[in-house]
Design a protein around this motif. Structure first.
Motif, PDB file in Angstrom:
ATOM      1  N   LYS A 168      13.717  -0.886  -3.296  1.00 28.35           N
ATOM      2  CA  LYS A 168      12.752  -1.388  -4.467  1.00 28.35           C
ATOM      3  C   LYS A 168      12.216  -0.231  -5.132  1.00 28.35           C
ATOM      4  O   LYS A 168      11.938   0.839  -4.614  1.00 28.35           O
ATOM      5  N   THR A 169      12.293  -0.012  -6.621  1.00 27.09           N
ATOM      6  CA  THR A 169      11.435   0.852  -7.159  1.00 27.09           C
ATOM      7  C   THR A 169      11.790   0.565  -8.732  1.00 27.09           C
ATOM      8  O   THR A 169      12.823   0.534  -9.100  1.00 27.09           O
ATOM      9  N   ILE A 170      10.727   0.512  -9.482  1.00 26.77           N
ATOM     10  CA  ILE A 170      10.879   0.231 -11.002  1.00 26.77           C
ATOM     11  C   ILE A 170      11.662   1.829 -11.564  1.00 26.77           C
ATOM     12  O   ILE A 170      12.173   1.687 -12.475  1.00 26.77           O
ATOM     13  N   ASP A 171      11.495   2.799 -10.862  1.00 26.58           N
ATOM     14  CA  ASP A 171      11.799   4.046 -11.158  1.00 26.58           C
ATOM     15  C   ASP A 171      13.296   4.214 -11.176  1.00 26.58           C
ATOM     16  O   ASP A 171      14.042   5.221 -11.859  1.00 26.58           O
ATOM     17  N   ASN A 172      14.184   3.401 -10.566  1.00 26.06           N
ATOM     18  CA  ASN A 172      15.615   3.488 -10.373  1.00 26.06           C
ATOM     19  C   ASN A 172      16.224   4.882  -9.821  1.00 26.06           C
ATOM     20  O   ASN A 172      17.299   5.245  -9.981  1.00 26.06           O
ATOM     21  N   GLY A 206      -3.270  11.001   2.048  1.00 32.75           N
ATOM     22  CA  GLY A 206      -2.217  10.145   2.591  1.00 32.75           C
ATOM     23  C   GLY A 206      -1.384   9.779   1.306  1.00 32.75           C
ATOM     24  O   GLY A 206      -0.572   8.911   1.346  1.00 32.75           O
ATOM     25  N   GLN A 207      -1.309  10.189   0.084  1.00 33.39           N
ATOM     26  CA  GLN A 207      -0.737  10.069  -1.129  1.00 33.39           C
ATOM     27  C   GLN A 207       0.202  11.114  -1.717  1.00 33.39           C
ATOM     28  O   GLN A 207      -0.137  12.202  -1.540  1.00 33.39           O
ATOM     29  N   ALA A 208       1.370  10.591  -2.306  1.00 38.90           N
ATOM     30  CA  ALA A 208       2.150  11.772  -3.200  1.00 38.90           C
ATOM     31  C   ALA A 208       1.004  12.302  -4.321  1.00 38.90           C
ATOM     32  O   ALA A 208       0.185  11.437  -4.762  1.00 38.90           O
ATOM     33  N   THR A 231       0.824  -1.032   0.019  1.00 32.89           N
ATOM     34  CA  THR A 231       0.039   0.091   0.047  1.00 32.89           C
ATOM     35  C   THR A 231       1.013   1.198  -0.113  1.00 32.89           C
ATOM     36  O   THR A 231       1.997   1.121   0.470  1.00 32.89           O
ATOM     37  N   ASN A 232       0.362   2.527  -0.584  1.00 33.30           N
ATOM     38  CA  ASN A 232       1.013   3.761  -0.285  1.00 33.30           C
ATOM     39  C   ASN A 232       0.221   4.575   0.314  1.00 33.30           C
ATOM     40  O   ASN A 232       0.403   5.757   0.165  1.00 33.30           O
ATOM     41  N   ARG A 233      -0.681   3.895   1.272  1.00 34.79           N
ATOM     42  CA  ARG A 233      -1.294   4.808   2.294  1.00 34.79           C
ATOM     43  C   ARG A 233      -1.141   4.649   3.466  1.00 34.79           C
ATOM     44  O   ARG A 233      -2.299   4.988   4.319  1.00 34.79           O
ATOM     45  N   ALA A 269       8.890  10.633 -20.239  1.00 34.67           N
ATOM     46  CA  ALA A 269       8.766  10.258 -18.670  1.00 34.67           C
ATOM     47  C   ALA A 269       7.602  11.040 -18.231  1.00 34.67           C
ATOM     48  O   ALA A 269       7.359  12.396 -18.580  1.00 34.67           O
ATOM     49  N   GLU A 270       6.617  10.566 -17.359  1.00 36.58           N
ATOM     50  CA  GLU A 270       5.678  10.942 -16.714  1.00 36.58           C
ATOM     51  C   GLU A 270       5.787  12.490 -15.969  1.00 36.58           C
ATOM     52  O   GLU A 270       5.074  13.306 -15.952  1.00 36.58           O
ATOM     53  N   GLY A 271       7.264  12.374 -15.757  1.00 41.58           N
ATOM     54  CA  GLY A 271       7.605  13.687 -14.865  1.00 41.58           C
ATOM     55  C   GLY A 271       8.303  14.909 -15.756  1.00 41.58           C
ATOM     56  O   GLY A 271       8.743  15.808 -15.448  1.00 41.58           O
ATOM     57  N   VAL A 307       5.858   6.895 -20.162  1.00 42.59           N
ATOM     58  CA  VAL A 307       6.319   6.053 -19.322  1.00 42.59           C
ATOM     59  C   VAL A 307       6.343   6.409 -17.778  1.00 42.59           C
ATOM     60  O   VAL A 307       6.435   7.729 -17.651  1.00 42.59           O
ATOM     61  N   MET A 308       6.274   5.629 -16.779  1.00 48.20           N
ATOM     62  CA  MET A 308       6.188   6.081 -15.459  1.00 48.20           C
ATOM     63  C   MET A 308       7.920   6.419 -15.213  1.00 48.20           C
ATOM     64  O   MET A 308       8.604   6.292 -16.133  1.00 48.20           O
ATOM     65  N   GLY A 309       8.182   6.656 -13.998  1.00 49.45           N
ATOM     66  CA  GLY A 309       9.435   7.042 -13.594  1.00 49.45           C
ATOM     67  C   GLY A 309       9.607   8.291 -12.399  1.00 49.45           C
ATOM     68  O   GLY A 309      10.603   8.490 -11.813  1.00 49.45           O
ATOM     69  N   ARG A 310       8.301   8.798 -12.234  1.00 47.83           N
ATOM     70  CA  ARG A 310       8.310   9.926 -11.048  1.00 47.83           C
ATOM     71  C   ARG A 310       9.084  11.201 -11.716  1.00 47.83           C
ATOM     72  O   ARG A 310       9.012  11.438 -12.719  1.00 47.83           O
ATOM     73  N   TYR A 311      10.180  11.550 -10.941  1.00 46.52           N
ATOM     74  CA  TYR A 311      10.912  12.615 -11.094  1.00 46.52           C
ATOM     75  C   TYR A 311      12.051  12.278 -11.604  1.00 46.52           C
ATOM     76  O   TYR A 311      12.902  13.407 -11.831  1.00 46.52           O
ATOM     77  N   GLY A 341       1.916   3.357 -18.424  1.00 46.85           N
ATOM     78  CA  GLY A 341       1.583   3.207 -16.993  1.00 46.85           C
ATOM     79  C   GLY A 341       1.708   1.969 -15.925  1.00 46.85           C
ATOM     80  O   GLY A 341       2.997   1.588 -16.005  1.00 46.85           O
ATOM     81  N   HIS A 342       0.762   1.567 -15.260  1.00 45.21           N
ATOM     82  CA  HIS A 342       0.914   0.332 -14.347  1.00 45.21           C
ATOM     83  C   HIS A 342       1.412  -0.883 -15.090  1.00 45.21           C
ATOM     84  O   HIS A 342       1.975  -1.952 -14.512  1.00 45.21           O
ATOM     85  N   LEU A 343       1.196  -1.072 -16.411  1.00 46.11           N
ATOM     86  CA  LEU A 343       1.782  -2.243 -17.100  1.00 46.11           C
ATOM     87  C   LEU A 343       3.229  -2.490 -16.797  1.00 46.11           C
ATOM     88  O   LEU A 343       3.599  -3.681 -16.528  1.00 46.11           O
ATOM     89  N   LEU A 344       3.974  -1.079 -16.678  1.00 42.65           N
ATOM     90  CA  LEU A 344       5.400  -1.542 -16.428  1.00 42.65           C
ATOM     91  C   LEU A 344       5.628  -1.907 -14.874  1.00 42.65           C
ATOM     92  O   LEU A 344       6.711  -2.319 -14.667  1.00 42.65           O
ATOM     93  N   ARG A 345       4.623  -1.986 -14.155  1.00 42.36           N
ATOM     94  CA  ARG A 345       4.841  -2.464 -12.602  1.00 42.36           C
ATOM     95  C   ARG A 345       4.660  -4.071 -12.570  1.00 42.36           C
ATOM     96  O   ARG A 345       4.835  -4.871 -11.853  1.00 42.36           O
ATOM     97  N   GLY A 346       3.859  -4.548 -13.625  1.00 38.93           N
ATOM     98  CA  GLY A 346       3.250  -5.850 -13.653  1.00 38.93           C
ATOM     99  C   GLY A 346       4.250  -6.958 -14.240  1.00 38.93           C
ATOM    100  O   GLY A 346       5.074  -6.443 -14.767  1.00 38.93           O
TER     101      GLY A 346
HETATM  102  O1  F6P Z   1       7.305   4.829  -7.834  1.00 38.08           O
HETATM  103  C1  F6P Z   1       6.895   3.769  -8.730  1.00 38.08           C
HETATM  104  C2  F6P Z   1       5.664   4.489  -9.472  1.00 38.08           C
HETATM  105  O2  F6P Z   1       5.308   3.414 -10.338  1.00 38.08           O
HETATM  106  C3  F6P Z   1       5.884   5.663 -10.189  1.00 38.08           C
HETATM  107  O3  F6P Z   1       6.512   5.330 -11.424  1.00 38.08           O
HETATM  108  C4  F6P Z   1       4.462   6.318 -10.426  1.00 38.08           C
HETATM  109  O4  F6P Z   1       4.657   7.669 -10.486  1.00 38.08           O
HETATM  110  C5  F6P Z   1       3.896   5.809  -9.047  1.00 38.08           C
HETATM  111  O5  F6P Z   1       4.567   4.781  -8.727  1.00 38.08           O
HETATM  112  C6  F6P Z   1       2.392   5.449  -9.111  1.00 38.08           C
HETATM  113  O6  F6P Z   1       2.050   4.888  -8.068  1.00 38.08           O
HETATM  114  P1  F6P Z   1       0.517   4.507  -7.855  1.00 38.08           P
HETATM  115  O7  F6P Z   1      -0.366   4.734  -8.991  1.00 38.08           O
HETATM  116  O8  F6P Z   1       0.610   3.262  -7.384  1.00 38.08           O
HETATM  117  O9  F6P Z   1       0.000   5.478  -6.792  1.00 38.08           O
END
Ligand code: F6P
Length: 375
Positions: free
Chosen positions: A146-150, A261-263, A81-83, A243-245, A190-194, A291-296
């Protein structure tokens, strides 16, 4: 003197990443082979904080049988969870509003009630920061990055990244054939945050024509120049990896929202880039958000191995008496670094790194070129 360890817990927090189950397997086996018991906490720390919500009480006894065959599985068998940040736990008030409550003391009591001597916490910067706070409050903690974002500091890489890049690259390969057939511009977000690691690596591995990353604010003119130059040379299609960021020069990240409770949630930049390029070039532009395909999916062999190495190293660290550290890849070894050091800043792409230089030499646009280049 620290008390000898008899029982440890593992928790997985934040966004899932391929390779988490490899960590769980190696941690469990390395601990059991030392005669320790191992439990998994469901959904970050929620299994301990909200036990009434789980039919099994929120803890899973990680036996040899329970972890058999999990290495190739995506996600985490423990849930995540991220909450559930125990130091700022979101609690809804009678009037519907939310407040954040520090539940650290309560959580530490639960660890004691369950006779858990140490915690292996697996996660990204948020989860590791929580681990550091629990350690400061008196719990024995070892972190696993852990993170796909490196984007974590102090480790050369994290598991999940290779799987994400590999799959993104496969998707972009497929987009090439349809873009070529229709003479279209396709923008892949694609994902990757910042951090732009996934976009840079997947984009280069697939030979895209422009890569937009957060580290290099972009203008669309140079990208449109590349697309037009390619069309003049007979290649009526182009692929742009965003990149999404990524953000325009002088502009902000594209955000789709933020819940309690989330970013903040990044998203939407791909569609903006496609709309801008269609207007500038007059060519049909489409957007694909991976998106989330990259996490699966199943982790690559590299991520499985890294997860196994991290899991075993976490147990070795506890056995050697370490506390408040994170295991970290420092090729050819796995080192221990202070947990407190890891979350101070994010590891972003150095804009003069060899991969960027290579991409520029190949004529890939980053949206910051002064004049027309073309590839
Ligand atoms: O940190 C991993 C990550 O997949 C980021 O690339 C993305 O911004 C974020 O999580 C999305 O998280 P969620 O959709 O689960 O809140």
């Amino acid at each position: 003197m620290t008390t000898p360890i008899k029982r440890i817990a593992i928790s997985t927090g934040g966004g899932d990443a391929p390779g988490l189950n490899a960590v769980i397997q190696a941690t469990t086996l390395a601990a059991r082979n030392r005669g320790w018991d191992v439990v998994g906490i469901r959904d970050g720390f929620n299994g301990l904080m909200l036990p009434e919500e789980y039919p099994d009480g929120g803890l899973i006894e990680l036996t040899r049988e329970r972890i058999r065959g999990i290495i190739p599985l995506g996600g985490t068998i423990l849930g995540s969870t991220n909450r559930g940040d125990p130091t700022a736990y979101p609690v809804q008030q009678p009037d519907g509003s939310w407040v954040e409550v520090d539940r650290t003391a309560e959580l530490l009591d639960r660890f004691a009630e369950h006779r858990i001597d140490a915690l292996v916490t697996v996660g990204g910067d948020g989860t590791l920061a929580i681990g550091n706070q629990l350690c400061e409050a008196g719990l024995r903690v070892v972190g696993v990055p852990k993170t796909i974002d490196n984007d974590l500091e102090r480790t050369t890489s994290t598991f999940g990244f290779d799987s994400a890049v590999d799959f993104a690259s496969e998707c972009i390969d497929r987009l090439f054939s349809t873009a070529t057939s229709h003479g279209r511009v396709i923008v892949v977000e694609v994902m990757g945050r910042y951090a732009g690691w996934i976009a840079l690596h997947a984009g280069m591995a697939s030979g895209v024509h422009a890569i937009l990353i957060p580290e290099i604010p972009y203008r669309l003119e140079p990208v449109a120049d590349v697309i037009n130059a390619r069309a003049r040379r007979g290649s009526k299609y182009s692929i742009v990896c965003v990149a999404e960021g990524a953000k325009p020069v002088g502009g902000a990240h594209s955000i789709v929202g933020k819940s309690v409770g989330q970013a903040e949630r990044l998203g939407g930049v791909g569609a903006k880039v496609a709309a801008g390029l269609e207007e500038m070039t007059g060519r049909e532009a489409r957007t694909v958000v991976l998106g989330h395909l990259l996490r699966g999916g199943s982790p690559t062999a590299l991520d499985r191995l890294l997860g196994l190495r991290f899991g075993a190293a976490a147990v070795r660290a506890l056995d050697e008496g370490h506390n408040g550290i994170m295991v970290a890849l420092n090729p050819p070894t796995v080192d221990y670094v202070p947990l407190a050091d890891v979350t101070r800043r994010q590891k972003t792409v150095p804009i003069d790194c060899d991969s960027i230089l290579t991409a520029r030499d190949m004529g890939i646009s980053f949206g910051d070129e002064p004049a027309s280049v073309g590839n």
